[in-house]
Structure formats: structure tokens, C-alpha cells
Design a protein around this motif. Structure first.
Motif, PDB file in Angstrom:
ATOM      1  N   SER A  60      51.533   7.616  12.385  1.00  0.00           N
ATOM      2  CA  SER A  60      52.518   7.905  13.426  1.00  0.00           C
ATOM      3  C   SER A  60      52.856   9.391  13.457  1.00  0.00           C
ATOM      4  CB  SER A  60      53.781   7.076  13.167  1.00  0.00           C
ATOM      5  OG  SER A  60      54.322   7.367  11.881  1.00  0.00           O
ATOM      6  N   THR A  61      52.671  10.085  12.350  1.00  0.00           N
ATOM      7  CA  THR A  61      52.937  11.519  12.307  1.00  0.00           C
ATOM      8  C   THR A  61      51.953  12.294  13.180  1.00  0.00           C
ATOM      9  OG1 THR A  61      53.803  11.323  10.066  1.00  0.00           O
ATOM     10  CG2 THR A  61      53.171  13.517  10.795  1.00  0.00           C
ATOM     11  N   ARG A  62      50.682  11.959  13.069  1.00  0.00           N
ATOM     12  CA  ARG A  62      49.673  12.643  13.871  1.00  0.00           C
ATOM     13  C   ARG A  62      49.516  12.035  15.252  1.00  0.00           C
ATOM     14  NH1 ARG A  62      48.807  17.408  12.580  1.00  0.00           N
ATOM     15  NH2 ARG A  62      46.857  17.333  13.735  1.00  0.00           N
ATOM     16  N   GLY A  63      50.071  10.844  15.485  1.00  0.00           N
ATOM     17  CA  GLY A  63      49.891  10.187  16.769  1.00  0.00           C
ATOM     18  C   GLY A  63      48.454   9.799  17.006  1.00  0.00           C
ATOM     19  N   ALA A  64      47.786   9.303  15.960  1.00  0.00           N
ATOM     20  CA  ALA A  64      46.376   8.958  16.065  1.00  0.00           C
ATOM     21  C   ALA A  64      46.036   7.915  15.011  1.00  0.00           C
ATOM     22  CB  ALA A  64      45.494  10.199  15.896  1.00  0.00           C
ATOM     23  N   TYR A  65      44.887   7.293  15.185  1.00  0.00           N
ATOM     24  CA  TYR A  65      44.363   6.378  14.173  1.00  0.00           C
ATOM     25  C   TYR A  65      42.865   6.599  14.065  1.00  0.00           C
ATOM     26  CZ  TYR A  65      42.982   3.339  18.136  1.00  0.00           C
ATOM     27  OH  TYR A  65      42.436   2.841  19.286  1.00  0.00           O
ATOM     28  N   CYS A  66      42.314   6.239  12.937  1.00  0.00           N
ATOM     29  CA  CYS A  66      40.895   6.473  12.694  1.00  0.00           C
ATOM     30  C   CYS A  66      40.324   5.341  11.866  1.00  0.00           C
ATOM     31  CB  CYS A  66      40.666   7.812  11.991  1.00  0.00           C
ATOM     32  SG  CYS A  66      41.257   7.860  10.288  1.00  0.00           S
ATOM     33  N   SER A  67      39.034   5.186  11.965  1.00  0.00           N
ATOM     34  CA  SER A  67      38.305   4.226  11.140  1.00  0.00           C
ATOM     35  C   SER A  67      37.151   4.952  10.468  1.00  0.00           C
ATOM     36  CB  SER A  67      37.780   3.059  11.978  1.00  0.00           C
ATOM     37  OG  SER A  67      36.857   3.516  12.957  1.00  0.00           O
ATOM     38  N   ILE A  68      36.928   4.626   9.220  1.00  0.00           N
ATOM     39  CA  ILE A  68      35.808   5.187   8.465  1.00  0.00           C
ATOM     40  C   ILE A  68      34.964   4.026   7.959  1.00  0.00           C
ATOM     41  CG2 ILE A  68      36.982   7.320   7.806  1.00  0.00           C
ATOM     42  CD1 ILE A  68      37.645   6.053   5.133  1.00  0.00           C
ATOM     43  N   ALA A  69      33.676   4.212   7.959  1.00  0.00           N
ATOM     44  CA  ALA A  69      32.763   3.148   7.565  1.00  0.00           C
ATOM     45  C   ALA A  69      31.651   3.722   6.717  1.00  0.00           C
ATOM     46  CB  ALA A  69      32.184   2.447   8.798  1.00  0.00           C
TER      47      ALA A  69
ATOM     48  N   ALA B  43      32.774   8.020  11.017  1.00  0.00           N
ATOM     49  CA  ALA B  43      34.216   8.125  11.238  1.00  0.00           C
ATOM     50  C   ALA B  43      34.488   8.203  12.733  1.00  0.00           C
ATOM     51  CB  ALA B  43      34.798   9.348  10.526  1.00  0.00           C
ATOM     52  N   THR B  44      35.540   7.513  13.168  1.00  0.00           N
ATOM     53  CA  THR B  44      35.932   7.488  14.581  1.00  0.00           C
ATOM     54  C   THR B  44      37.410   7.810  14.683  1.00  0.00           C
ATOM     55  OG1 THR B  44      34.268   5.787  15.044  1.00  0.00           O
ATOM     56  CG2 THR B  44      35.987   6.138  16.696  1.00  0.00           C
ATOM     57  N   LEU B  45      37.775   8.695  15.612  1.00  0.00           N
ATOM     58  CA  LEU B  45      39.153   9.148  15.810  1.00  0.00           C
ATOM     59  C   LEU B  45      39.612   8.777  17.208  1.00  0.00           C
ATOM     60  CD1 LEU B  45      41.601  10.917  14.822  1.00  0.00           C
ATOM     61  CD2 LEU B  45      40.421  12.858  15.889  1.00  0.00           C
ATOM     62  N   ARG B  46      40.846   8.217  17.297  1.00  0.00           N
ATOM     63  CA  ARG B  46      41.444   7.857  18.576  1.00  0.00           C
ATOM     64  C   ARG B  46      42.923   8.219  18.567  1.00  0.00           C
ATOM     65  NH1 ARG B  46      38.508   4.195  21.797  1.00  0.00           N
ATOM     66  NH2 ARG B  46      36.647   3.319  20.775  1.00  0.00           N
ATOM     67  N   PRO B  47      43.483   8.661  19.710  1.00  0.00           N
ATOM     68  CA  PRO B  47      44.927   8.951  19.781  1.00  0.00           C
ATOM     69  C   PRO B  47      45.713   7.687  20.090  1.00  0.00           C
ATOM     70  CG  PRO B  47      43.864   9.613  21.814  1.00  0.00           C
ATOM     71  CD  PRO B  47      42.769   9.094  20.928  1.00  0.00           C
TER      72      PRO B  47
END
Length: 286
Positions: free
Chosen positions: A151-160, A248-252
Motif C-alpha cells: 500500500s505504500t508504493r501503491g503497487a503489487y508484484c509477483s515473482i516466479a 517478475a511482474t509489476l502492476r499498480p
């Protein structure tokens, strides 16, 4: 005229100052939060890797995702408490400490002997062996992904990437977290020796000290000689997993047109290190 004007002014002043300080603090926090949040999606692979690290470090929750088809019901997601990503894999030492050969390794010696190297290379976490995820990994599953929300960065990510099980005692001790002790069954205490001397029936009975008297010295020494139980990281249900990150995938998460955007990076096949410059942007989906 009104004689309480001065007292009334002082009263309002004493209440206005704290209220003004609170409003100023909230405004500063909002500005700091705006500065920390993800303003725009990074354009290059190194920027995405750096932002993924920021999301992971500021995330307070993480989920292990099961992407295999035909998974049992209720085994698609599991909350875990992973360590921060490391740039290089920890290699358990096999030789005694150079300056103190008779000293056992602990958290303090790890700081000087093998400090963690920051980077987007490896993530370590623990799961119970008896869980569906643990059983799948023990049976040979070698692919997994982790989902972080910040919530601090306003984003979420997934790593595989590919996972492996660490079973050597030094790695189990090195990566053990004290708060994991409440999530795993404590290790079984060693069985008492059957050759322990049996007290003689002719021995004088131990007298219970009366009020104000100190207990007998023999009783103190007997309590002091009680062996301590095994460390918590020796729990039989403790399964330590290492995830080698290759994707790795980054999304806001902030509302707006860019909420549906995503940036995906892949580790280059010719890369042997975990630096942010060892990534390439994945082609956009058609």
C-alpha cells in the motif's frame, strides 16, 4: 467590559496549537506517501527490477500461489512470511569458525561471516510439511510464485521461478525466524536416559523449606542441571524453501487508466548474478 477575554484567548490558543500540529503532521504524511507511491510505470528492465524490490520491502503481506492445474480445493493460495530477497545464494559453511573453532554459529556470527547480499535473486520462506503445498513440494513440484502487495508504493508484484528444498542444519538455523515458532509444532524433547541413577530409598527425604527460608543448595543444582530443549528450528514440520527468481511482474493499484498496465521482466539466460542489470523486458502480450 468582559474581563475573561485574556483567559478565553489563552484557552483557544492552547487548543489551537495541538490541532494545528496534528493537521500539519497529516499533511506532511500525505505528501510523503505521495512521494513514496508509484507515480508511473518504469520504462526499462532495470527500473522494473528496482521497483519490484521496493514493493517487496514495503509489503506487509505475501502469498504463495499455486498455478498448477488440478490442484486440490483450498490449496490455491497460502500466506507465507518470507525473508527479504537476496542477490546471492547462501552457502552453508562446513569448517569451524576461524577465530573461535569451538564456538557454535549463531545470528551474531552470521552477520560477520555471511551478511545478506541485497538483490532480486533468491527468496527463502518456510511452510509446514503437512500442508498441501508442503506435500506437493516434497513430491517433486519445482515451480512456484509469490505475490506481494504494498500500500505504500501503491503497487503489487509477483515473482516466479524454480524452488528447491534446503535441509542442511546450517541453512535451517540461518533462515529461521523467531516468529515462526508459533506456526510450527515444537521439536520433540530427547528421551531421558534409561541409565540415570535411581535415588536410594534410604536417602533422607528432601525437606520443604518453611516460609522465609531459602531452598537447599542440592535442590538448586538439580534444577540448574535440567537439560534445555532442542532449538525451535529442529521442528519436524519445518520445510525451508528457496525460490530462484527468474520472472517478475509489476502492476499498480492506484485508480486510473494505468491501473491495468503491467511490466514483466525475465532473467537473461546468460546472467549468473542477480543484479538489476541482468533483466530484460518481456514482449507485450498480443
Amino acid at each position: 467590559g468582559f474581563r475573561g477575554a485574556k483567559a478565553l484567548f489563552i484557552f483557544f490558543l492552547c487548543n489551537a496549537l495541538p490541532l494545528g500540529a496534528v493537521l500539519w503532521y497529516l499533511r506532511e504524511q500525505r505528501a510523503a506517501r505521495s512521494d513514496l507511491s508509484l507515480g508511473a510505470m518504469p520504462a526499462d528492465a532495470s527500473g522494473v527490477a528496482a521497483e519490484v524490490l521496493r514493493v517487496i520491502r514495503t509489503s506487509n503481506i505475501c502469498f504463495l500461489m499455486n498455478e498448477e492445474s488440478g490442484a486440490p480445493a483450498g490449496s490455491n493460495v497460502l500466506r507465507v512470511d518470507p525473508h527479504a530477497p537476496e542477490g546471492s545464494a547462501y552457502v552453508p559453511p562446513t569448517e569451524p569458525l576461524p577465530l573461535a573453532p569451538n564456538m557454535e554459529r549463531n545470528d551474531l556470527t552470521d552477520i560477520f561471516e555471511s551478511p545478506p547480499v541485497p538483490g532480486l535473486g533468491f527468496v527463502h520462506f518456510a511452510i509446514p510439511k503437512k500442508s498441501p503445498f508442503g506435500k506437493a513440494i516434497m513430491s517433486g513440484r519445482r515451480q512456484a510464485s509469490l505475490l506481494y502487495v504494498s500500500s505504500t508504493r501503491g503497487a503489487y508484484c509477483s515473482i516466479a521461478g524454480q524452488i528447491s528444498v534446503l535441509s542442511d542444519p546450517q541453512s535451517l538455523r540461518h533462515y529461521w525466524k523467531s516468529n515462526w515458532a508459533a506456526c510450527f509444532q515444537p521439536p520433540s524433547a530427547p528421551a531421558a536416559s534409561s541409565t540415570a541413577p535411581v535415588p536410594s530409598s534410604k536417602a533422607p527425604a528432601t525437606q520443604t523449606p518453611s516460609l522465609g527460608e531459602a531452598p537447599a543448595t542440592g535442590q538448586k543444582s538439580a534444577e540448574a542441571n535440567v537439560p534445555a530443549g532442542p532449538p525451535a528450528w529442529q521442528s519436524a514440520d519445518y520445510l525451508l524453501v528457496r525460490l530462484a527468481i527468474s520472472d517478475a511482474t509489476l502492476r499498480p493499484t492506484i485508480d486510473g487508466p494505468s491501473r491495468w498496465d503491467a511490466r514483466r521482466i525475465l532473467r537473461r539466460s546468460d546472467s549468473s548474478s542477480a543484479g538489476t542489470g541482468q533483466w530484460t523486458l518481456a514482449p507485450a502480450a498480443a
